[in-house]
Design an enzyme around this catalytic site. Structure first.
Site, short mmCIF file in Angstrom:
data_model
loop_
_atom_site.label_atom_id
_atom_site.label_comp_id
_atom_site.label_asym_id
_atom_site.label_seq_id
_atom_site.Cartn_x
_atom_site.Cartn_y
_atom_site.Cartn_z
CB THR A 1 0.57 0.58 5.22
OG1 THR A 1 0.65 -0.70 4.61
CG2 THR A 1 1.87 0.86 5.98
NE ARG B 1 -10.40 -5.68 3.75
CZ ARG B 1 -9.27 -4.97 3.76
NH1 ARG B 1 -8.85 -4.38 2.67
NH2 ARG B 1 -8.55 -4.87 4.87
CB ILE B 2 -14.14 -0.99 1.87
CG1 ILE B 2 -14.92 -1.06 0.53
CG2 ILE B 2 -13.43 0.35 2.00
CD1 ILE B 2 -16.10 -0.11 0.47
CG ASP C 1 -6.46 0.84 6.75
OD1 ASP C 1 -6.37 -0.11 5.94
OD2 ASP C 1 -5.47 1.49 7.13
CB THR D 1 -0.86 -0.03 1.28
OG1 THR D 1 -1.77 -1.10 1.16
CG2 THR D 1 -1.60 1.27 1.52
CG HIS E 1 -5.27 -7.18 9.40
ND1 HIS E 1 -5.08 -8.47 9.80
CD2 HIS E 1 -6.52 -7.12 8.90
CE1 HIS E 1 -6.19 -9.17 9.54
NE2 HIS E 1 -7.06 -8.36 8.99
N GLY E 2 -6.17 -3.75 7.61
CA GLY E 2 -7.13 -2.66 7.61
C GLY E 2 -8.25 -2.77 8.63
N1 ASP Z 1 -4.39 -1.33 4.83
C1 ASP Z 1 -4.65 -1.98 3.58
C2 ASP Z 1 -6.02 -2.64 3.65
O1 ASP Z 1 -6.36 -3.19 4.67
C3 ASP Z 1 -3.63 -3.02 3.21
C4 ASP Z 1 -2.18 -2.66 3.47
O2 ASP Z 1 -1.86 -1.56 3.89
O3 ASP Z 1 -1.31 -3.52 3.23
O4 ASP Z 1 -6.71 -2.64 2.65
#
Ligand code: ASP
Length: 332
Positions: A237, A214-215, A217, A186, A239-240
């Site tokens: 960045t 799915r959306i 963060d 990300t 685990h959203g």
């Molecule tokens: N934060 C992003 C999400 O959960 C993924 C990432 O940053 O690796 O979509």
């Protein structure tokens, strides 16, 4: 080409936490994750250092000429979205169906204006769509088909085939979707410009094998992105789902504003105490209204870089990292 790489001392790393009088500051990230052995691999790590340095120099070009934060953030994120090394734009990770659904957001600290898009399949640069939502619509977040229709109306560059976002690597994953594999990367950028305004932006393909629309963060204002001239600009960045639950980007700003914590203390607390490596793997970049920087992560690594210029000095100071080490990439 890299001509020179200098490992900086711990002194330099800690000195970025105490800004004197900074004319402008830019901090970027290219995602957090496990990254085992990457820092030690001279060929692969050099590619990432070079890409992070290019991103910083793109931002520097805009800011040194007096350009405003959003212009710098957009230029940097457009660069990342075009670079297959990162999980944004081309190179994005895929859904469980082997398709690409992209999210992005941008926020300005001077007026709290914000724009976000989620689940885009045909917009070449999702960050441009987020900016268009902010500046050309009465809304903050648009998703899916409606967001795409809006982007088209705004004349943004579209790609007909969703597979435009694929790379040889993601094609391999799509072919063996059962096999567990992940992509970190990300991208995000936070800026303090010469006008004293803060801006934050984030763009992503999301989490590998995500399902059901799915959306994460990244497009959620307050979770993955936040900017307020009274406190900080933050891009996250990781685990959203955890970053949404803990409203991480806003929480950094709130701790700074209400508890009067430094940006470094606020960001460290959230990443290392509030979240932890089991529940809430990831990191963030932040810059406060004075130009102080924080870049904590609780994962194996985080692609990241900073650049700033002190008032009255012609020199820029910069550095990039993957794991613990911070290096400077530059011409001899
Ligand atoms: N934060 C992003 C999400 O959960 C993924 C990432 O940053 O690796 O979509």
């Amino acid at each position: 080409m890299l001509k020179q790489m200098i490992a900086l001392t711990a002194l330099m790393v800690s000195s970025i936490a105490f800004a004197q009088d900074r004319e402008y500051v830019i901090v970027v990230h290219g995602g957090a994750g496990a990254m085992a052995g990457l820092e030690e691999d001279p060929v692969k790590s050099a590619q990432y250092y070079a890409a992070l340095d290019s991103a910083l120099m793109i931002g520097d070009k805009v800011l040194s000429a007096g350009g405003e934060g959003p212009e710098a953030v957009m230029a940097v994120i457009n660069y990342f979205e075009g670079n297959p090394l990162f999980n944004a734009g081309i190179g994005a990770t895929c859904t469980a169906e082997g398709t690409f659904e992209l999210d992005a957001s941008i926020m300005e600290g001077k007026d709290l204006s914000a724009g976000a898009v989620a689940g885009l399949k045909h917009v070449k640069h999702p960050i441009n769509a987020a900016y268009a939502v902010k500046t050309k619509s009465p809304h903050v977040m648009l998703s899916g088909a409606g967001a795409e229709e809006f982007a088209k109306e705004q004349g943004l560059e579209m790609v007909e085939d969703n597979m435009y976002f694929a790379t040889p690597k993601t094609m391999e994953w799509i072919e063996k979707l059962k096999q567990e594999s992940k992509k970190n990367g990300t991208v995000g950028c936070v800026v303090l410009d010469k006008q004293g305004n803060l801006t934050a932006g984030t763009s992503t393909g999301g989490m590998f094998k995500k399902r059901w629309g799915r959306i994460g963060d990244s497009p959620v204002i307050g979770a993955g992105t936040y900017a307020d001239n009274n406190s900080c600009a933050v891009s996250c960045t990781g685990h959203g789902e955890y970053f949404i639950r803990h409203a991480v980007a806003f929480d950094v700003c709130a701790r700074y504003k209400y508890l009067k914590e430094s940006v470094e203390k606020a960001a460290d607390y959230i990443i290392h105490t509030e979240l932890n490596t089991n529940a809430g793997n990831g990191g963030l970049i932040a810059v406060d209204k004075l130009g102080n920087i924080a870049m904590p992560y609780n994962s194996g690594g985080m692609f990241r870089g900073f650049l700033y210029k002190e008032k009255g000095s012609p020199e820029i100071k910069k550095g990039c990292g993957i794991g613990k080490k911070i290096v400077v990439v530059g011409e001899k």
